[in-house]
Design a protein around this motif. Structure first.
Motif, PDB file in Angstrom:
ATOM      1  N   ARG A 247     -44.270  25.215 -87.284  1.00 50.29           N
ATOM      2  CA  ARG A 247     -43.204  24.834 -86.345  1.00 50.29           C
ATOM      3  C   ARG A 247     -43.655  25.177 -84.924  1.00 50.29           C
ATOM      4  O   ARG A 247     -44.543  25.993 -84.708  1.00 50.29           O
ATOM      5  CB  ARG A 247     -41.925  25.616 -86.628  1.00 50.29           C
ATOM      6  CG  ARG A 247     -41.449  25.531 -88.038  1.00 50.29           C
ATOM      7  CD  ARG A 247     -40.236  24.661 -88.102  1.00 50.29           C
ATOM      8  NE  ARG A 247     -39.725  24.719 -89.471  1.00 50.29           N
ATOM      9  CZ  ARG A 247     -39.407  23.647 -90.156  1.00 50.29           C
ATOM     10  NH1 ARG A 247     -39.540  22.477 -89.621  1.00 50.29           N
ATOM     11  NH2 ARG A 247     -38.958  23.756 -91.377  1.00 50.29           N
ATOM     12  N   THR A 248     -42.972  24.570 -83.971  1.00 50.94           N
ATOM     13  CA  THR A 248     -43.205  24.911 -82.575  1.00 50.94           C
ATOM     14  C   THR A 248     -42.639  26.296 -82.304  1.00 50.94           C
ATOM     15  O   THR A 248     -41.522  26.621 -82.729  1.00 50.94           O
ATOM     16  CB  THR A 248     -42.520  23.895 -81.648  1.00 50.94           C
ATOM     17  OG1 THR A 248     -43.018  22.594 -81.942  1.00 50.94           O
ATOM     18  CG2 THR A 248     -42.785  24.209 -80.196  1.00 50.94           C
ATOM     19  N   ASN A 249     -43.392  27.099 -81.617  1.00 54.30           N
ATOM     20  CA  ASN A 249     -42.953  28.439 -81.235  1.00 54.30           C
ATOM     21  C   ASN A 249     -41.712  28.308 -80.344  1.00 54.30           C
ATOM     22  O   ASN A 249     -41.738  27.584 -79.355  1.00 54.30           O
ATOM     23  CB  ASN A 249     -44.090  29.135 -80.483  1.00 54.30           C
ATOM     24  CG  ASN A 249     -43.814  30.576 -80.178  1.00 54.30           C
ATOM     25  OD1 ASN A 249     -42.668  31.014 -80.157  1.00 54.30           O
ATOM     26  ND2 ASN A 249     -44.883  31.317 -79.934  1.00 54.30           N
ATOM     27  N   PRO A 250     -40.606  28.986 -80.661  1.00 56.88           N
ATOM     28  CA  PRO A 250     -39.408  28.906 -79.819  1.00 56.88           C
ATOM     29  C   PRO A 250     -39.650  29.358 -78.385  1.00 56.88           C
ATOM     30  O   PRO A 250     -38.964  28.927 -77.466  1.00 56.88           O
ATOM     31  CB  PRO A 250     -38.409  29.842 -80.513  1.00 56.88           C
ATOM     32  CG  PRO A 250     -38.898  29.977 -81.899  1.00 56.88           C
ATOM     33  CD  PRO A 250     -40.380  29.804 -81.849  1.00 56.88           C
TER      34      PRO A 250
ATOM     35  N   ASP B  21     -43.216  29.389 -90.272  1.00 54.69           N
ATOM     36  CA  ASP B  21     -41.916  29.991 -90.560  1.00 54.69           C
ATOM     37  C   ASP B  21     -41.950  30.627 -91.952  1.00 54.69           C
ATOM     38  O   ASP B  21     -43.003  30.757 -92.570  1.00 54.69           O
ATOM     39  CB  ASP B  21     -40.788  28.974 -90.418  1.00 54.69           C
ATOM     40  CG  ASP B  21     -40.882  27.825 -91.412  1.00 54.69           C
ATOM     41  OD1 ASP B  21     -41.716  27.894 -92.325  1.00 54.69           O
ATOM     42  OD2 ASP B  21     -40.115  26.859 -91.266  1.00 54.69           O
TER      43      ASP B  21
ATOM     44  N   ARG C 139     -40.134  26.494 -75.837  1.00 50.58           N
ATOM     45  CA  ARG C 139     -38.926  25.898 -75.264  1.00 50.58           C
ATOM     46  C   ARG C 139     -38.392  26.760 -74.123  1.00 50.58           C
ATOM     47  O   ARG C 139     -38.012  26.250 -73.068  1.00 50.58           O
ATOM     48  CB  ARG C 139     -37.852  25.714 -76.332  1.00 50.58           C
ATOM     49  CG  ARG C 139     -36.653  24.962 -75.810  1.00 50.58           C
ATOM     50  CD  ARG C 139     -35.573  24.678 -76.845  1.00 50.58           C
ATOM     51  NE  ARG C 139     -36.023  24.555 -78.211  1.00 50.58           N
ATOM     52  CZ  ARG C 139     -35.691  25.410 -79.183  1.00 50.58           C
ATOM     53  NH1 ARG C 139     -34.925  26.438 -78.937  1.00 50.58           N
ATOM     54  NH2 ARG C 139     -36.133  25.229 -80.411  1.00 50.58           N
ATOM     55  N   VAL C 140     -38.376  28.064 -74.330  1.00 51.75           N
ATOM     56  CA  VAL C 140     -37.924  28.981 -73.283  1.00 51.75           C
ATOM     57  C   VAL C 140     -38.830  28.870 -72.063  1.00 51.75           C
ATOM     58  O   VAL C 140     -38.360  28.805 -70.922  1.00 51.75           O
ATOM     59  CB  VAL C 140     -37.886  30.435 -73.812  1.00 51.75           C
ATOM     60  CG1 VAL C 140     -37.587  31.414 -72.699  1.00 51.75           C
ATOM     61  CG2 VAL C 140     -36.878  30.564 -74.943  1.00 51.75           C
TER      62      VAL C 140
END
Length: 150
Positions: A103-106, A97, A109-110
């Motif tokens: 961080r986990t790539n958003p 970020d 989640r999608v």
């Protein structure tokens, strides 16, 4: 309070599974004949997915115009999953970020949510291996003939 337990199987799937005749509802409302028409809002990719899925459902005798909205949701979930998967493939599952923190790539989640939606809807339509494991097309013709003659 809602119904308890797993959702009931559609009658067509019960027949394919070889369910005992006394357990099949002979008075279930039947949808109109004909394949569902694709919604105009579909993209080109969505239309390809739609044609493939409706073709598979038609081959199993499970495609009906009444299912157009559920099929649309399934197609959109498949397309969204493909887009998110491409983003994860390009950037990786972890990203940095603004503060250089990992961080986990958003998109992960999608991708996961789209996969859950796809699986839930695929089970409803009999599109997963486990939902087809007991299907027998020979038994359908026999059961249908028996039901018509009785």
């Amino acid at each position: 309070m809602g119904r308890r337990g797993p959702a009931p199987k559609p009658t067509r799937l019960r027949m394919l599974h070889g369910e005992r005749p006394y357990r099949i509802n002979d008075h279930e409302p039947q949808p109109a004949e004909g394949l569902p028409e694709p919604p105009e809002a579909l993209s080109e990719t969505g239309r390809v997915i739609w044609d493939h899925v409706v073709g598979e459902l038609a081959a199993m005798g499970l495609a009906h115009g009444a299912d157009v909205h559920q099929l649309h949701a399934y197609v959109e979930a498949v397309e969204l999953h493909a887009q998110a998967s491409l983003m994860v493939h390009r950037a990786g599952p972890l990203i940095k970020d603004r503060d250089d923190a990992v961080r986990t790539n958003p998109a992960v989640r999608v991708q996961r949510e789209a996969a859950r939606t796809m699986l839930a809807l695929a089970r409803e339509f009999g599109l997963t291996p486990s939902s087809r494991v007991h299907l027998s097309t020979e038994q359908v013709a026999e059961d249908a003939a028996t039901r018509l003659l009785s």
